[in-house]
Design an enzyme around this catalytic site. Sequence first.
Site, mmCIF file in Angstrom:
data_model
loop_
_atom_site.group_PDB
_atom_site.id
_atom_site.type_symbol
_atom_site.label_atom_id
_atom_site.label_comp_id
_atom_site.label_asym_id
_atom_site.label_seq_id
_atom_site.Cartn_x
_atom_site.Cartn_y
_atom_site.Cartn_z
ATOM 1 N N GLU A 1 13.301 -22.065 6.565
ATOM 2 C CA GLU A 1 13.880 -21.399 7.710
ATOM 3 C C GLU A 1 13.472 -22.299 8.782
ATOM 4 O OE1 GLU A 1 15.561 -18.630 7.877
ATOM 5 O OE2 GLU A 1 15.288 -18.151 5.501
ATOM 6 N N CYS B 1 12.226 -19.268 17.617
ATOM 7 C CA CYS B 1 13.392 -19.966 16.869
ATOM 8 C C CYS B 1 14.734 -19.541 17.218
ATOM 9 C CB CYS B 1 13.236 -19.739 15.282
ATOM 10 S SG CYS B 1 13.086 -18.137 14.684
#
Length: 495
Positions: A260, A294
């Site tokens: 991720e 993010c």
Amino acid sequence: MVATSADIKDAAGGADWLDLFLADWRAGSGQAIEYREPATGILLGKFQHSTAADVEQACARAAAAQPAWAETSYQERAAILSSAAEIYERHRPEFGTWTQRETGAVHNKMHHEQNFTYQEILNAATLPSQSHGSLMPSAQKDRLSMVRRVPVGVVGAITPWNSPSVLGMRVVAPALALGNAVVLKPDPQTPVSGGALFAAVFREAGLPEGLLQIVLGGADAGEALVTDSNVALVSFTGSTAAGRRVGQLAGGLLKRAVLELGGNNAFVVLDDADLAAAASAGAFASFQFQGQVCFAVGRHIVQRSVADEYVKMLAEKARRLRLGDPYREQVELGPIVNAKQLARVDDIVRRSLDGGARLVEGGTHEGLFYRPTVLADVTTNLPAWTDEIFGPVAPVVTFGSDDEAVALANSSEYGLAGAVYSRSISRGLAIANRIRAGMVHVNDQTINDEAIIPFGGFGLSGNGGRFGGQANLETFTEWQWLTVRDEPKSFPHPY
Ligand code: NAD
């Protein structure tokens, strides 16, 4: 870990529970490294990092404990997870203090992270009781044929500093719930909120010895974890550069790695949007937690006819935001996490200005406190557009047609999140349908998560693994085909 200093006691808000835990926390046997609060420079603690041998021992302990755990009843695993959720809630003040002091998060960000962390544990508590397979038809008579999901074994989890509790919990809780053991390596900047607190919560919840191991350290400890022969699955959350290295190491060992990674997320504002709402969402998603998220908005893509007005609104919002120590003051923005990251953010802004972008707001800093920054007249060759900035910077690019907006949104190699603002749902949806990202929102911003959705991204934002809800079953277990015959089968002569 040396963790009984007055600073740490102060950071723990005088909490006996955490103090007691930290006092008997088992140290790594590597170098002792001091770490400091980014907002003030105050010493938070001194940790002995884990050596490769420490990591190996932790993985061996986890592997030894895992088979018996996988055989426990679903009720037993669910009960421990439910208890962990209750303990986490009860100790929120200590968690919050550490999260704020280690990461520089404002209260509101810390509070949301805690809500999500709690939800991750609650959701994981439902996993043991779900169906883990199905009965299959069989071509062979008198044979019972089933397919089922079985635990992978030991999960090696590597997490970043920016949301240490939720990014750790979205791995630790479901992995444990599904019968695995976990060795967790948080970022060295968040050893408590990303590591020690997990051990404290699950110990109090009664998790059997060995199933959750915490190792401390940076890339060396991380690589030792990825390559350890007892680790069957690597779960990595962090930068695309480090993720690529982790993927290469795991791939060489034919080991599954769930990556991720970073994002450079598009925020499309159409000429029929509620501009005030769009500017407030865009400002929030670029400046919240100093942009160190993010799925923050990294690229504002605004229709030309409303762009001047949008940029003005964004700049006004940026101007109003107060910067300071988020743990002790009422502010909207805290510090950038460290000097290296601050220099990187500033370098991206400087080079973009040199390349022709226009500074509308911000662009300055005092110490680690970087003013929220708005850049207009950005072109797609500039680093403010191409790079993940991970700082409080809002670059604005303009477009004419909807096709152009889609092309701009998709012009990044990342594909984590995207958003569109329009008063026309059909027009907004038509654009959302064409955005290549793992998570897309119409009339909302990109910093959006729920424990039951399959979180993850496309392209350089990940390799297809997902966290959350049903996706956890796919991520943290493997398929197994099991057949059973009542009569033992023999095979014709000459066998
Ligand atoms: P980072 O990649 O530098 O570090 C992340 C973790 O990886 C840390 O624990 C670090 O010690 C470890 N690490 C570093 N090099 C390693 C190596 N070679 N082998 C094994 N482990 C290694 O990332 P960061 O700067 O701490 O975090 C910010 C990045 O994380 C941003 O790019 C952000 O977008 C990304 N992120 C992604 C998600 C997501 O869910 N997609 C969530 C949060 C952050």
